[in-house]
Design an enzyme around this catalytic site. Sequence first.
Site, PDB file in Angstrom:
ATOM      1  N   ASP A 194      -8.337 114.256  59.779  1.00 40.76           N
ATOM      2  CA  ASP A 194      -7.099 113.913  59.076  1.00 40.76           C
ATOM      3  C   ASP A 194      -5.994 113.912  60.133  1.00 40.76           C
ATOM      4  O   ASP A 194      -6.192 114.391  61.267  1.00 40.76           O
ATOM      5  CB  ASP A 194      -6.823 114.959  57.964  1.00 40.76           C
ATOM      6  CG  ASP A 194      -5.629 114.599  57.089  1.00 40.76           C
ATOM      7  OD1 ASP A 194      -5.147 113.447  57.160  1.00 40.76           O
ATOM      8  OD2 ASP A 194      -5.153 115.478  56.333  1.00 40.76           O
ATOM      9  N   HIS A 226      -5.577 119.563  48.440  1.00 39.82           N
ATOM     10  CA  HIS A 226      -5.573 118.160  47.990  1.00 39.82           C
ATOM     11  C   HIS A 226      -6.883 117.891  47.202  1.00 39.82           C
ATOM     12  O   HIS A 226      -7.753 117.147  47.661  1.00 39.82           O
ATOM     13  CB  HIS A 226      -5.452 117.222  49.197  1.00 39.82           C
ATOM     14  CG  HIS A 226      -5.036 115.827  48.853  1.00 39.82           C
ATOM     15  ND1 HIS A 226      -4.700 115.422  47.571  1.00 39.82           N
ATOM     16  CD2 HIS A 226      -4.913 114.705  49.634  1.00 39.82           C
ATOM     17  CE1 HIS A 226      -4.380 114.132  47.596  1.00 39.82           C
ATOM     18  NE2 HIS A 226      -4.502 113.682  48.824  1.00 39.82           N
TER      19      HIS A 226
HETATM   20  N1   CP Z   1      -4.870 110.146  50.800  1.00 35.89           N
HETATM   21  C1   CP Z   1      -3.710 110.152  50.115  1.00 35.89           C
HETATM   22  O1   CP Z   1      -3.437 111.061  49.324  1.00 35.89           O
HETATM   23  O2   CP Z   1      -2.903 109.091  50.358  1.00 35.89           O
HETATM   24  P1   CP Z   1      -1.371 108.926  49.885  1.00 35.89           P
HETATM   25  O3   CP Z   1      -0.566 109.918  50.659  1.00 35.89           O
HETATM   26  O4   CP Z   1      -1.059 107.505  50.227  1.00 35.89           O
HETATM   27  O5   CP Z   1      -1.295 109.193  48.398  1.00 35.89           O
HETATM   28  N1  NVA Z   2      -2.747 116.208  55.405  1.00 37.27           N
HETATM   29  C1  NVA Z   2      -1.994 115.037  55.000  1.00 37.27           C
HETATM   30  C2  NVA Z   2      -2.696 114.327  53.885  1.00 37.27           C
HETATM   31  C3  NVA Z   2      -1.994 113.106  53.374  1.00 37.27           C
HETATM   32  C4  NVA Z   2      -2.724 112.457  52.247  1.00 37.27           C
HETATM   33  C5  NVA Z   2      -0.609 115.453  54.567  1.00 37.27           C
HETATM   34  O1  NVA Z   2      -0.455 116.490  53.910  1.00 37.27           O
HETATM   35  O2  NVA Z   2       0.348 114.751  54.909  1.00 37.27           O
END
Ligand code: CP
Ligand code: NVA
Length: 304
Positions: free
Chosen positions: A223, A133
């Site tokens: 997270d 990410h």
């Molecule tokens: N943190 C983040 O990517 O949030 P969303 O899943 O709402 O885009």
């Molecule tokens: N680790 C989480 C991040 C969401 C922004 C996911 O992948 O769902």
Amino acid sequence: MKLKTKNLLTLSELTPKEFSQLIDFAIKLKKDLKGGKSIPRLKNKTLTMIFQKPSTRTRVSFEIAMFQLGGNAINLSTTDMQLSRGESIEDTAKTLSRYTDCIMARVYDHSLLEKLSEFSTVPVINGLSDSFHPCQILADFMTIKEKKKKLKGLKLAWIGDGNNVCNSMIYGCALSEIKMSIATPKGYEPNKIVVNKARQSTTIEITADPVKAIKNADIVVTDTFTSIHNRDQKRTKKFLPKYQVNSKLMEHAKKKAIFMHCLPAKRGSEVTTSVIDGPQSVVWDEAENRLHTQKALLVFLIRA
Ligand code: CP
Ligand code: NVA
């Protein structure tokens, strides 16, 4: 400023200098915006956004980023595309490249992004995959720089799941020489290849002990224990109560430590209300900074 890389899929594509320039440019864009100054740096440019999974922050911040830069964003769900009827990624990438100046995609399988970037002639940005990410980490490091006024030499503790956000965070720590200590239950550690690569530039400690990881940390991050791509909904049990960031655990970090979470958060699971809604939390700045860092990224990737 133009980046050496065409795409941003993991964060490791950036050089330390590019990473730092992106953050500083985002800080400038934020200041300009608050001061009422806005330059249409991407006038008539278009970003195409593809979502296989839900999103609030990524979608809204990218769309507003393009709007504020004088361009436009199109939002596509994969179920509305011919992809859902079997059209290949290769043909999709080639087609979209003839219309748009950049593609941002949120996908389940990271290899789909790799294919998309291989066949598209325009930049491809990862808006979250099962493995990385990078856009989140740009915003996180901008927030750390704002709060701590520096990056190099700080200690960041990651508590919980060694997931997609954690993998990109490891690259962020390597790029900025922040020492990282990661506490996860056995079997939930971050990607080994990522860790070994990052260890060439900084210290990455991996432990099963959250107290050890958080000791003297300047930044504490967690997270959700269940990411969108995780099928096993019972996995949360492996993390609780040991890996919850609560006030008691935070006592082991530095007094002035900040708490970060990419959101969405599950209060009472990976973090307590006392921490995420408490004085050390910077989660709303972190969410806001998605907008500023993505504007910086779009300008650096798209502008010729
Ligand atoms: N943190 C983040 O990517 O949030 P969303 O899943 O709402 O885009
Ligand atoms: N680790 C989480 C991040 C969401 C922004 C996911 O992948 O769902």
